[in-house]
Design a protein around this motif. Structure first.
Motif, mmCIF file in Angstrom:
data_model
loop_
_atom_site.group_PDB
_atom_site.id
_atom_site.type_symbol
_atom_site.label_atom_id
_atom_site.label_comp_id
_atom_site.label_asym_id
_atom_site.label_seq_id
_atom_site.Cartn_x
_atom_site.Cartn_y
_atom_site.Cartn_z
ATOM 1 N N ARG A 171 23.692 120.742 59.951
ATOM 2 C CA ARG A 171 22.823 120.769 58.793
ATOM 3 C C ARG A 171 23.637 120.587 57.526
ATOM 4 N N ALA A 172 23.328 119.548 56.769
ATOM 5 C CA ALA A 172 24.082 119.275 55.539
ATOM 6 C C ALA A 172 23.584 120.174 54.419
ATOM 7 N N GLN A 173 24.481 120.597 53.573
ATOM 8 C CA GLN A 173 24.120 121.358 52.389
ATOM 9 C C GLN A 173 25.103 121.031 51.285
ATOM 10 N N VAL A 174 24.661 121.085 50.038
ATOM 11 C CA VAL A 174 25.584 120.901 48.927
ATOM 12 C C VAL A 174 26.351 122.191 48.752
ATOM 13 N N SER A 175 27.660 122.128 48.934
ATOM 14 C CA SER A 175 28.481 123.322 48.868
ATOM 15 C C SER A 175 28.920 123.607 47.435
ATOM 16 N N ARG A 176 29.399 122.603 46.735
ATOM 17 C CA ARG A 176 29.931 122.817 45.398
ATOM 18 C C ARG A 176 29.824 121.527 44.577
ATOM 19 N N GLY A 177 29.523 121.677 43.306
ATOM 20 C CA GLY A 177 29.744 120.617 42.344
ATOM 21 C C GLY A 177 31.053 120.916 41.641
ATOM 22 N N HIS A 178 31.680 119.924 41.044
ATOM 23 C CA HIS A 178 32.932 120.194 40.340
ATOM 24 C C HIS A 178 33.122 119.237 39.166
ATOM 25 N N LEU A 179 33.924 119.693 38.226
ATOM 26 C CA LEU A 179 34.386 118.883 37.095
ATOM 27 C C LEU A 179 35.906 118.978 37.065
ATOM 28 N N SER A 180 36.563 117.890 36.700
ATOM 29 C CA SER A 180 38.022 117.927 36.636
ATOM 30 C C SER A 180 38.523 116.970 35.570
ATOM 31 N N THR A 181 39.769 117.168 35.209
ATOM 32 C CA THR A 181 40.454 116.256 34.305
ATOM 33 C C THR A 181 41.868 116.048 34.843
ATOM 34 N N GLY A 182 42.426 114.905 34.555
ATOM 35 C CA GLY A 182 43.758 114.655 35.088
ATOM 36 C C GLY A 182 44.352 113.370 34.573
ATOM 37 N N ALA A 183 45.393 112.939 35.246
ATOM 38 C CA ALA A 183 46.099 111.718 34.869
ATOM 39 C C ALA A 183 46.432 110.941 36.129
ATOM 40 N N SER A 184 46.520 109.643 35.958
ATOM 41 C CA SER A 184 46.883 108.753 37.055
ATOM 42 C C SER A 184 47.994 107.827 36.614
ATOM 43 N N GLY A 185 48.744 107.396 37.588
ATOM 44 C CA GLY A 185 49.662 106.294 37.387
ATOM 45 C C GLY A 185 49.031 105.074 38.021
ATOM 46 N N LEU A 186 48.838 104.039 37.253
ATOM 47 C CA LEU A 186 48.286 102.786 37.759
ATOM 48 C C LEU A 186 49.452 101.809 37.849
ATOM 49 N N LEU A 187 49.911 101.556 39.076
ATOM 50 C CA LEU A 187 51.077 100.699 39.290
ATOM 51 C C LEU A 187 50.619 99.254 39.224
ATOM 52 N N LEU A 188 51.147 98.513 38.259
ATOM 53 C CA LEU A 188 50.665 97.170 37.981
ATOM 54 C C LEU A 188 51.791 96.155 38.095
ATOM 55 N N ARG A 189 51.463 95.020 38.688
ATOM 56 C CA ARG A 189 52.352 93.854 38.685
ATOM 57 C C ARG A 189 51.484 92.674 38.295
ATOM 58 N N SER A 190 51.825 92.027 37.192
ATOM 59 C CA SER A 190 51.027 90.925 36.661
ATOM 60 C C SER A 190 51.901 89.685 36.507
ATOM 61 N N THR A 191 51.398 88.550 36.994
ATOM 62 C CA THR A 191 52.098 87.273 36.848
ATOM 63 C C THR A 191 51.192 86.307 36.109
ATOM 64 N N SER A 192 51.685 85.739 35.024
ATOM 65 C CA SER A 192 50.869 84.816 34.225
ATOM 66 C C SER A 192 51.712 83.614 33.795
ATOM 67 N N VAL A 193 51.016 82.562 33.407
ATOM 68 C CA VAL A 193 51.687 81.345 32.940
ATOM 69 C C VAL A 193 52.049 81.516 31.479
ATOM 70 N N GLU A 194 53.307 81.266 31.142
ATOM 71 C CA GLU A 194 53.737 81.293 29.743
ATOM 72 C C GLU A 194 53.473 79.938 29.105
ATOM 73 N N ALA A 195 53.331 79.953 27.796
ATOM 74 C CA ALA A 195 53.102 78.722 27.050
ATOM 75 C C ALA A 195 54.206 77.710 27.348
ATOM 76 N N GLY A 196 53.841 76.427 27.269
ATOM 77 C CA GLY A 196 54.787 75.356 27.587
ATOM 78 C C GLY A 196 55.939 75.284 26.609
ATOM 79 N N TYR A 197 57.020 74.727 27.062
ATOM 80 C CA TYR A 197 58.167 74.452 26.197
ATOM 81 C C TYR A 197 58.728 73.093 26.615
ATOM 82 N N PRO A 198 59.493 72.423 25.766
ATOM 83 C CA PRO A 198 59.950 71.065 26.102
ATOM 84 C C PRO A 198 60.806 71.040 27.359
#
Length: 196
Positions: free
Chosen positions: A2-29
């Protein structure tokens, strides 16, 4: 069962978002072009590796699905989070962006916060599930979580660690290079919260 709602909760915190981005740079001669002829533009790919800070707020429900005892249960942890990204200078284009986040877990709990009838002061939970998110584009990943709980007479306080188990990858298709990784994201979070 039998399912029942046990608890609601609120929280605050921080994350690390590990990012790797590859983009084209403007042209050069092209350094090999012949002087006096049309200058041919050459492009190159620029890669940024950065750890973005994400300040988050979250709410959710803990649903007891199968209770083995007052101090041990299987259940669901249903969560919604939003956060604001703080990016270093080398990834300034990502700064100030809003991230919406929906991590959902199948959990096993023991001790405090396992059920409403638990009398334990301390508790632990482990969970595995999936996280859907929307940054400036949607992404998702399998996710795991570990939680420690301290209960007093009025509230349950918890510390939750969660992490994506793999990076979400996005690709660009260049005629000269084929598929090139354009962006990868992986999130690791820590949050402090209170049940009600």
């Amino acid at each position: 069962m039998r399912a029942q709602v046990s608890r609601g909760h609120l929280s605050t915190g921080a994350s690390g978002l590990l990012l790797r981005s590859t983009s084209v740079e403007a042209g050069y001669p092209d350094p090999n072009s012949i002087p006096g002829n049309d200058i041919t533009a050459v492009y190159r790919l620029r890669t940024i590796d950065a750890n973005l800070l994400l300040i988050q707020a979250s709410g959710g429900l803990e649903v007891v699905a199968l209770k083995f005892s007052p101090d041990q249960a299987l259940g669901l942890s249903l969560n919604a989070r939003f956060g604001l990204v703080q990016a270093p200078e080398e990834a300034a284009g990502f700064n100030g962006k809003l991230l919406l986040d929906f991590p959902q877990y199948l959990t096993w709990r023991y001790g405090a916060r396992a059920t409403r009838k638990s009398q334990k002061t301390l508790g632990v939970a482990v969970g595995a599930g999936y996280r859907w998110a929307y940054f400036f584009l949607p992404f998702n990943s399998p996710s795991v979580m570990l939680e420690g709980v301290y209960a007093n007479k009025h509230h349950d306080w918890f510390l939750r660690l969660s992490a994506d188990t793999r990076k979400m990858q996005f690709y660009n298709d260049y005629s000269s290079e084929g598929l090139v990784p354009a962006l990868s994201l992986q999130q690791i979070s820590v949050a402090v919260g209170r049940s009600f």
